[in-house]
Design a protein around this motif. Structure first.
Motif: not given
Length: 445
Positions: A157, A292, A335, A415-419, A443
């Protein structure tokens, strides 16, 4: 996610079944040499099939979007196919190169070679294929090393996006080498059976995709040139809103879709969610860009009104279209963008379905929150702004407390994938159907 899981395993299972109809995992005589040949053929078949489908997906074919749930899901499948190719081609390489090393180290005896007919005793096609074997093996080994490097770079990444785009393009060259390698080294009898027919079609489609990639023809029929009309900065959020005027040729878009935007030709195209509803009367489109990385950080200083940009799209199926009695929207940080467009669309075309929108942010910006509040009010949506430093982290328990009838809702998250995974796991454990949790996998690598 179910669709791409199913698609991946269906492809691998189909190729395996077709290969088993043409060959066997238990050769006779059963020894190292015969097993080596069998597993080289099998691993090569799987690697080539997966690589071919990955090449086709790289063209961003519109016809597959609805079947796979959007381009974001297609790119996730593309990534998993790449990992499959990496694993199976590594095994294929080891059966070939590793065997030679083990013979040199004295670990195994050199496998006995079967009787080989002279080229003159074979037909013209088979004779030519046999004459190419040594060259095809050596060329395939070099292409494997190149592909290994390209795939590893794609999975890192931190490797800059613009360099990833430029280096990943050369995967098309490696693919064309592997097509030649496969045609020469696959068992001749395969081509008269279903596995050969399927491989031939996949390699033809993959080769067309590879040539288009090398010629820079991906998405050319879906590109338009636009002009930057206005820029608005939110410094403490590291966000810039860009409004672009589009000429005739843009087909319009639905709320929740995204496009590939080229602000700087040397940087290439980046995907951004569209933050506006399409109106034929003013032909404008908006993007909200957060700093970012190096490119997006430079845009604040470099991008000016009047600049020419290229936009390709629209793509995506994050369209808020379902049969649920109510919806819960969750926009974490940047997001929030697809929900801004959805609110504007709902304000123009009112809908009675109750919706709660949760926006998590840190820090907050008064001007941005005021605009979001106005959009929510115009759309008849209940807005919950969660500032993490003030309110703590948003979790599923807080959402259920604020939306008592959550069990009747579908959830739309960006939004963020882990969230997303954390929320999805919690809600499913509490009885939510997995099909009711919609997640934009934003992504592209």
């Amino acid at each position: 996610m179910r669709r791409i899981h199913f698609s991946l395993w269906a492809l691998l299972a189909s190729l395996s079944i077709l290969w088993l109809l043409a060959d066997t995992l238990v050769p006779s005589p059963f020894n190292y040499g015969t097993c080596r040949n069998v597993f080289m053929q099998y691993s090569g078949t799987i690697a080539m099939g997966a690589m071919s489908v990955a090449m086709v997906l790289a063209l961003r074919p519109k016809t597959l979007e609805s079947h796979l749930g959007g381009l974001d899901k297609m790119y996730r499948l593309h990534k998993w196919l790449g990992i499959t190719v990496l694993a199976t081609s590594a095994l294929h390489w080891w059966w070939g190169q590793g065997t030679k090393w083990m013979v040199q180290w004295g670990w195994i005896d050199r496998p006995a070679r079967g009787h080989r007919q002279a080229f003159a005793d074979l037909g013209p096609v088979e004779g030519w294929l046999r004459s190419q074997r040594g060259f095809a093996e050596n060329l395939g080994e070099l292409a494997f090393y190149a592909m290994l490097l390209l795939l590893v770079l794609a999975l890192i990444k931190r490797f800059p996006y613009h360099l990833f785009q430029k280096t990943h393009k050369w995967f098309a060259v490696a693919y064309l080498v592997f097509v030649y390698h496969t045609i020469v080294l696959a068992k001749t009898e395969y081509w008269a059976q279903p596995i050969g027919w399927v491989l031939a079609v996949l390699m033809l489609l993959g080769s067309i995709a590879a040539v288009k990639t090398l010629l820079g023809k991906i998405g050319t029929d879906r590109k338009v040139q636009g002009t930057v009309e206005s820029l608005r900065h939110y410094p403490n959020l590291l966000v810039m809103e860009t409004r672009i005027a589009l000429p005739a040729g843009w087909p319009g878009h639905a709320a929740g879709q995204f496009a590939f935007v080229t602000f700087d030709p040397s940087e290439g195209a980046h995907p951004y969610t569209i933050a506006s509803v399409w109106e034929q009367s003013n032909r404008q489109i908006s993007f909200v860009v957060k700093a970012l990385g190096d490119h997006t950080s430079r845009l604040v200083e470099q991008l000016k009104t009047g600049a020419r940009v290229t936009i390709e799209g629209p793509y995506g199926c994050f369209d808020f279209d379902d049969l649920s009695a109510r919806q819960i929207w969750i926009g974490a940080g940047i997001g929030i963008t697809p929900f801004i467009a959805a609110m504007k669309q709902r304000a123009i075309r009112p809908d009675s379905k109750p919706i709660d929108l949760f926006h998590t942010t840190t820090p907050s910006n008064r001007a941005a929150i005021d605009r979001l509040t106005a959009d929510a009010k115009a759309a008849g949506i209940r807005l919950h702004v969660i500032e993490s430093r003030r309110d703590g982290r948003l979790d599923a328990e807080k959402i259920r407390a604020l939306v008592p009838d959550w069990a009747l809702a579908s959830i739309w998250f960006c939004g963020p994938d882990d969230f997303a995974q954390s929320l999805r796991k919690d809600f499913i454990e509490q009885g939510l159907s997995p099909a009711c949790f919609h997640h934009e996998l934003f992504e592209m690598r």
